[in-house]
Design a protein around this motif. Structure first.
Motif, mmCIF file in Angstrom:
data_model
loop_
_atom_site.group_PDB
_atom_site.id
_atom_site.type_symbol
_atom_site.label_atom_id
_atom_site.label_comp_id
_atom_site.label_asym_id
_atom_site.label_seq_id
_atom_site.Cartn_x
_atom_site.Cartn_y
_atom_site.Cartn_z
ATOM 1 N N LYS A 147 42.658 36.168 35.124
ATOM 2 C CA LYS A 147 42.442 37.423 34.389
ATOM 3 C C LYS A 147 43.200 37.451 33.056
ATOM 4 O O LYS A 147 42.610 37.720 32.009
ATOM 5 C CB LYS A 147 42.892 38.594 35.287
ATOM 6 N N VAL A 203 35.720 42.782 41.242
ATOM 7 C CA VAL A 203 36.148 41.395 41.311
ATOM 8 C C VAL A 203 37.418 41.218 40.493
ATOM 9 O O VAL A 203 37.418 41.475 39.280
ATOM 10 C CB VAL A 203 35.056 40.460 40.717
ATOM 11 N N ILE A 227 36.940 43.543 32.422
ATOM 12 C CA ILE A 227 37.710 42.557 33.202
ATOM 13 C C ILE A 227 39.031 43.200 33.654
ATOM 14 O O ILE A 227 39.465 43.046 34.797
ATOM 15 C CB ILE A 227 37.939 41.282 32.370
ATOM 16 N N GLU A 228 39.621 43.971 32.741
ATOM 17 C CA GLU A 228 40.867 44.697 33.066
ATOM 18 C C GLU A 228 40.652 45.545 34.327
ATOM 19 O O GLU A 228 41.476 45.568 35.231
ATOM 20 C CB GLU A 228 41.205 45.605 31.867
ATOM 21 N N SER A 229 39.478 46.196 34.401
ATOM 22 C CA SER A 229 39.261 47.087 35.551
ATOM 23 C C SER A 229 38.421 46.422 36.639
ATOM 24 O O SER A 229 37.698 47.088 37.372
ATOM 25 C CB SER A 229 38.627 48.401 35.079
ATOM 26 N N ASP A 230 38.499 45.072 36.641
ATOM 27 C CA ASP A 230 37.926 44.290 37.766
ATOM 28 C C ASP A 230 36.449 44.579 38.021
ATOM 29 O O ASP A 230 36.014 44.637 39.174
ATOM 30 C CB ASP A 230 38.751 44.570 39.049
ATOM 31 N N ARG A 231 35.700 44.690 36.962
ATOM 32 C CA ARG A 231 34.295 44.936 37.124
ATOM 33 C C ARG A 231 33.601 43.664 37.625
ATOM 34 O O ARG A 231 34.119 42.548 37.522
ATOM 35 C CB ARG A 231 33.657 45.397 35.795
#
Lengths: 101, 101, 101, 101
Positions: free
Chosen positions: B20, B15, A41-45
Motif C-alpha cells: 500500500k 482490499v 487505495i488509502e481506503s482499501d477499495r
C-alpha cells in the motif's frame, strides 16, 4: 504562420497552445483523478474499482495528448512544411506518436 | 487465504493492498508529474516536450495498474479459485485487463 | 509535390507508397506470423508461448502502421499544407492516429 | 482439473484450447485481413484506408489474445493455484499481460 509556434532558438522552442485554458482545466481534473485513485487505495477499495479509475485517468491523458498532437501538426509541423524544412519535424512527429501510444 | 481480500459483502468488497505505501508513493509522484505537465503548458513549453512527459505519466500509471493486477490475482482471484467459485472473478479479471490496455 | 499522393478524385485517392516493396515484404512476413500462430494452436502449444507470438505480430503491424503514417505525412498531408487546404487532412490524420494506437 | 492444461514436462507444456476451432477460424480470417492490407498497398490504395484496416487487424489479434488469456487463467493458472504452486504462474501471467498490451 503556424498557430502558436515561435522558434527563437531550436532548443528552447516555445509554443502558446491555442486552447491553453481548456488544456489546463483538463490536466487539473486528471490531477484530481490521480489523487482520487490514491484515496481509493488509502481506503482499501476493491482492486477492480481502482483499476477502472486508472483506465479512466489514462484515457483522459490520451485525449490531452491527441489535442496537443493536433495543435503541434497545425502549428509547428505546418510552419516547418511552409518553410520548406519539414524532414526533421516530421521524423520528430512520428517518434512522438510512437511514444504516446 | 488470498492476501488482503476481505469480502464482507459483494458490493463493498475491501482490499488492503499488500504494498500500500509504495503504491501511494508512486501515485503521489504521478500526481506531481501531471501537475508538472500543466506547468509546462502554462509556461508555453514545446509541444513535443509536453507529449513526452504525458507518455511518461501514462507508463507510470500503467506500472501501478500492473502491480494492482498482480495483487488482485494473488489475492481475490486466488481466493475465489480456492473457494471453488472463480468463474465470475475470472470474467471480471479479463474485462479489467481489456480496460487497462 | 508530396511524394506519391495523386488525387484524381477525392473519394478514390491513390497513393504509390515510396517504400512499397519493403512494406509488402513486411506484410507477407506478418501473414506468415499469423499463420504460425494458428499452427501453434493447432499443435496445442502452451498459451503463453502463443500470446508471446501474438504480441510480436501486433508490434510488427504497429511498425508498418508507423511507416505508412510517416509516408502519409510526408506525402498527402504535406501536399495539402502546401496547397493551403490542410484542415480536413490534419483532422483525418489525428483521427487515424487515434485508431492505430 | 484446469481445462486443457497438461503438463508432461514444464518446458514443453501442451494446452488443448477449449475453443480451438473458433480460434483457428478467427486467425485464418486475420491472415486474410493481413493479405488484404498487402493487396491495398499493391493497388496503391489511400494511406488512411490502409491504416484503418491495420487497426482492424490489430484489434482482431487483441480479441484472440484476450480469449487465450481467459483460457489460460481458467486452465493453467487455476490448476497451479489448486495445486498450491501459483507464484511462478502468476508472475508469468502478469508478464504476458504486459506484453500483449
Amino acid at each position: 504562420m503556424g498557430e502558436g509556434c515561435h522558434e527563437p532558438e531550436a532548443s528552447d522552442k516555445s509554443v502558446v497552445q491555442p486552447n491553453k485554458d481548456a488544456l489546463l482545466k483538463r490536466l487539473s481534473r486528471i490531477e484530481g483523478q490521480v489523487r482520487g485513485i490514491g484515496g481509493m487505495i488509502e481506503s482499501d477499495r476493491y482492486c477492480v474499482d481502482v483499476l477502472t479509475q486508472i483506465a479512466a485517468a489514462k484515457s483522459a491523458l490520451d485525449a490531452v495528448a491527441l489535442q496537443l498532437l493536433e495543435n503541434h501538426v497545425k502549428g509547428c509541423v505546418t510552419q516547418a512544411i511552409v518553410d520548406g524544412d519539414a524532414a526533421a519535424r516530421i521524423d520528430e512527429l512520428i517518434a512522438v506518436v510512437r511514444k504516446i501510444r
